[in-house]
Design a protein around this motif. Structure first.
Motif, PDB file in Angstrom:
ATOM      1  N   ALA A  26       0.768  -1.115  -0.026  1.00  0.00           N
ATOM      2  CA  ALA A  26      -0.067   0.010   0.077  1.00  0.00           C
ATOM      3  C   ALA A  26       0.939   1.043  -0.009  1.00  0.00           C
ATOM      4  N   ARG A  27       1.975   1.308   0.754  1.00  0.00           N
ATOM      5  CA  ARG A  27       2.751   2.560   1.033  1.00  0.00           C
ATOM      6  C   ARG A  27       3.391   2.760  -0.599  1.00  0.00           C
ATOM      7  N   ASP A  28       3.853   1.672  -1.341  1.00  0.00           N
ATOM      8  CA  ASP A  28       4.419   1.800  -2.629  1.00  0.00           C
ATOM      9  C   ASP A  28       3.537   2.312  -3.560  1.00  0.00           C
ATOM     10  N   LEU A  29       2.432   1.608  -3.718  1.00  0.00           N
ATOM     11  CA  LEU A  29       1.346   2.038  -4.509  1.00  0.00           C
ATOM     12  C   LEU A  29       0.626   3.457  -4.471  1.00  0.00           C
ATOM     13  N   CYS A  30       0.481   3.781  -3.081  1.00  0.00           N
ATOM     14  CA  CYS A  30       0.362   5.434  -2.845  1.00  0.00           C
ATOM     15  C   CYS A  30       1.271   6.181  -3.149  1.00  0.00           C
ATOM     16  N   THR A  31       2.389   5.661  -2.864  1.00  0.00           N
ATOM     17  CA  THR A  31       3.508   6.656  -3.295  1.00  0.00           C
ATOM     18  C   THR A  31       3.608   6.814  -4.867  1.00  0.00           C
ATOM     19  N   TRP A  32       3.385   5.792  -5.470  1.00  0.00           N
ATOM     20  CA  TRP A  32       3.305   5.845  -6.983  1.00  0.00           C
ATOM     21  C   TRP A  32       2.262   6.775  -7.455  1.00  0.00           C
ATOM     22  N   TYR A  59       6.605 -12.596   5.033  1.00  0.00           N
ATOM     23  CA  TYR A  59       6.015 -11.564   3.926  1.00  0.00           C
ATOM     24  C   TYR A  59       6.598 -11.715   2.608  1.00  0.00           C
ATOM     25  N   GLN A  60       5.684 -11.880   1.565  1.00  0.00           N
ATOM     26  CA  GLN A  60       5.939 -11.799   0.083  1.00  0.00           C
ATOM     27  C   GLN A  60       5.810 -10.370  -0.599  1.00  0.00           C
ATOM     28  N   ASP A  61       6.538 -10.447  -1.413  1.00  0.00           N
ATOM     29  CA  ASP A  61       6.580  -9.228  -2.051  1.00  0.00           C
ATOM     30  C   ASP A  61       5.407  -9.136  -3.160  1.00  0.00           C
ATOM     31  N   THR A  62       4.888  -7.747  -3.504  1.00  0.00           N
ATOM     32  CA  THR A  62       3.856  -7.664  -4.667  1.00  0.00           C
ATOM     33  C   THR A  62       4.596  -7.028  -5.634  1.00  0.00           C
ATOM     34  N   VAL A  63       3.978  -6.834  -7.004  1.00  0.00           N
ATOM     35  CA  VAL A  63       4.789  -6.387  -8.003  1.00  0.00           C
ATOM     36  C   VAL A  63       3.642  -5.377  -8.578  1.00  0.00           C
ATOM     37  N   LEU A  64       4.253  -4.094  -8.819  1.00  0.00           N
ATOM     38  CA  LEU A  64       3.378  -2.914  -9.394  1.00  0.00           C
ATOM     39  C   LEU A  64       3.141  -3.198 -10.996  1.00  0.00           C
ATOM     40  N   ILE A  65       1.603  -3.167 -11.323  1.00  0.00           N
ATOM     41  CA  ILE A  65       1.362  -3.458 -12.415  1.00  0.00           C
ATOM     42  C   ILE A  65       0.725  -2.274 -13.198  1.00  0.00           C
ATOM     43  N   VAL A 112      -6.691   3.105  -8.055  1.00  0.00           N
ATOM     44  CA  VAL A 112      -5.674   1.922  -7.913  1.00  0.00           C
ATOM     45  C   VAL A 112      -6.057   0.936  -6.796  1.00  0.00           C
ATOM     46  N   GLY A 113      -5.585  -0.226  -6.864  1.00  0.00           N
ATOM     47  CA  GLY A 113      -6.022  -1.184  -6.080  1.00  0.00           C
ATOM     48  C   GLY A 113      -4.961  -2.253  -5.768  1.00  0.00           C
ATOM     49  N   ILE A 114      -5.027  -3.245  -4.968  1.00  0.00           N
ATOM     50  CA  ILE A 114      -4.241  -4.178  -4.642  1.00  0.00           C
ATOM     51  C   ILE A 114      -4.849  -5.539  -4.617  1.00  0.00           C
TER      52      ILE A 114
END
Length: 334
Positions: free
Chosen positions: A149-155, A306-312, A254-256
């Motif tokens: 969420a932090r990375d997505l909102c930052t993007w 904890y597993q990473d996510t990938v920004l699409i 945006v979503g997750i």
């Protein structure tokens, strides 16, 4: 996606398929699982088999069980906490050797873990876990939702030029994912003082509920610039509400999750981004590690994995394969 994207895992080839194996089997007295006694039996309880996340996780569990030659008894609670607790108790009476557990809610989580602990059945929690330290887990495998969420909102804030007004649509209040995704976006907001949150509501991970919530938010905020939704379904609900209101152009949604439908939505421009999770790999990993521990093999497990996510985004949506995230049966419509 390569297995290298998973942290603290044990390698095993991926195979596909989903089976619900519910035949009874009891372990022989005096024989430890996997050391010449009866077959290892893994019990699995998932919240439902409607959510693409849970379907993919269950497929990963079955793939690992088939590859390792163990029996998997998989149950679905159909989003009913009481039913899930009953199913776990039933699995325990069948003398399962380990429990892989995706809980419906905190009530089911606490009760299920307590029952397994009382029966000395190790619990491998996936995605959700009891809060406040309730019960003992062999390990907890989940998306790093705070970071996602932090990375997505930052993007998104960067795309907005560092300023503007946003709405936030939250998931099931009090659930692990909702708490962590809220925290992550709040951490991003602290770094962007010119981003203003003007509306918040919960839509319980549901597209229809998010559509209604977004309609109200759009009506009350004519200068709204973006929506951060804590799931893909809610992001699509918000985007469709904006389309219906003639407000979609120039806004960000945006979503997750990384659902196949969200890959399509990014390609079509309905939404701008998602953070893709790895449920297939997480379900597979839980069974792999349970079997290894029962056989006395492998390293000592970390309490949290904890597993990473990938920004699409539009830049990589056509090169990333959704099957790497949601298993061999995942399909895009385009």
């Amino acid at each position: 996606m390569s297995r290298g994207r998973l942290r603290k895992t044990m390698a095993a080839p991926l195979v596909g398929g989903l089976a619900l194996m519910l035949t009874a089997c009891s372990n022989g007295a005096g024989a430890a699982p996997g050391d010449g006694g009866d077959e290892i039996v893994i019990g699995a309880s998932v919240a439902d088999q409607k959510s693409l996340f849970y379907v993919a996780a269950a497929q990963g569990m079955e793939a690992a069980a088939e590859e390792l030659g163990v029996e998997l008894r998989l149950t679905s609670a159909n989003n009913d906490s009481a039913q899930q607790v009953k199913q776990i108790n039933d699995l325990i009476t069948q003398q399962i050797d380990a429990l892989v557990f995706i809980s419906q809610d905190s009530t089911a989580a606490a009760s299920g873990v307590a029952a397994a602990n009382a029966a000395d059945v190790p619990v491998y929690a996936v995605d959700q876990r009891p809060e406040d330290g309730s019960g003992d887990l062999a390990t907890y495998i989940a998306t790093d939702s705070v970071k996602a969420a932090r990375d997505l909102c930052t993007w998104m804030f960067d795309q907005m030029g560092g300023s503007g007004k946003i709405a936030i649509i939250r998931g099931v209040l009090g659930s692990t994912a909702e708490i962590q995704r809220t925290q992550g976006c709040n951490e991003a907001l602290e770094e962007y003082p010119d981003i203003e949150v003007v509306a918040e509501d919960a839509a319980n991970w549901d597209e229809t509920e998010a559509y209604g919530a977004a309609q109200n938010m759009l009506a009350a905020n004519p200068d709204l610039d973006a929506f951060f939704a804590e799931s893909d379904a809610m992001a699509m609900g918000a985007a469709k509400a904006a389309q219906q209101a003639g407000r979609h152009e120039g806004m960000y949604f945006v979503g997750i999750d990384g659902f196949p439908t969200m890959f399509d939505a990014v390609s079509e421009g309905l939404v701008q981004a998602t953070m893709a999770q790895q449920p297939y790999a997480m379900g597979k990993l839980a069974v792999e590690q349970a079997v290894a521990q029962l056989k006395g093999e492998g390293d000592e497990l970390e309490p949290e994995q904890y597993q990473d996510t990938v920004l699409i985004t539009s830049e990589n949506v056509d090169t990333e394969d959704v099957k790497d995230y949601y298993g061999p049966d995942a399909k895009r419509s385009n």
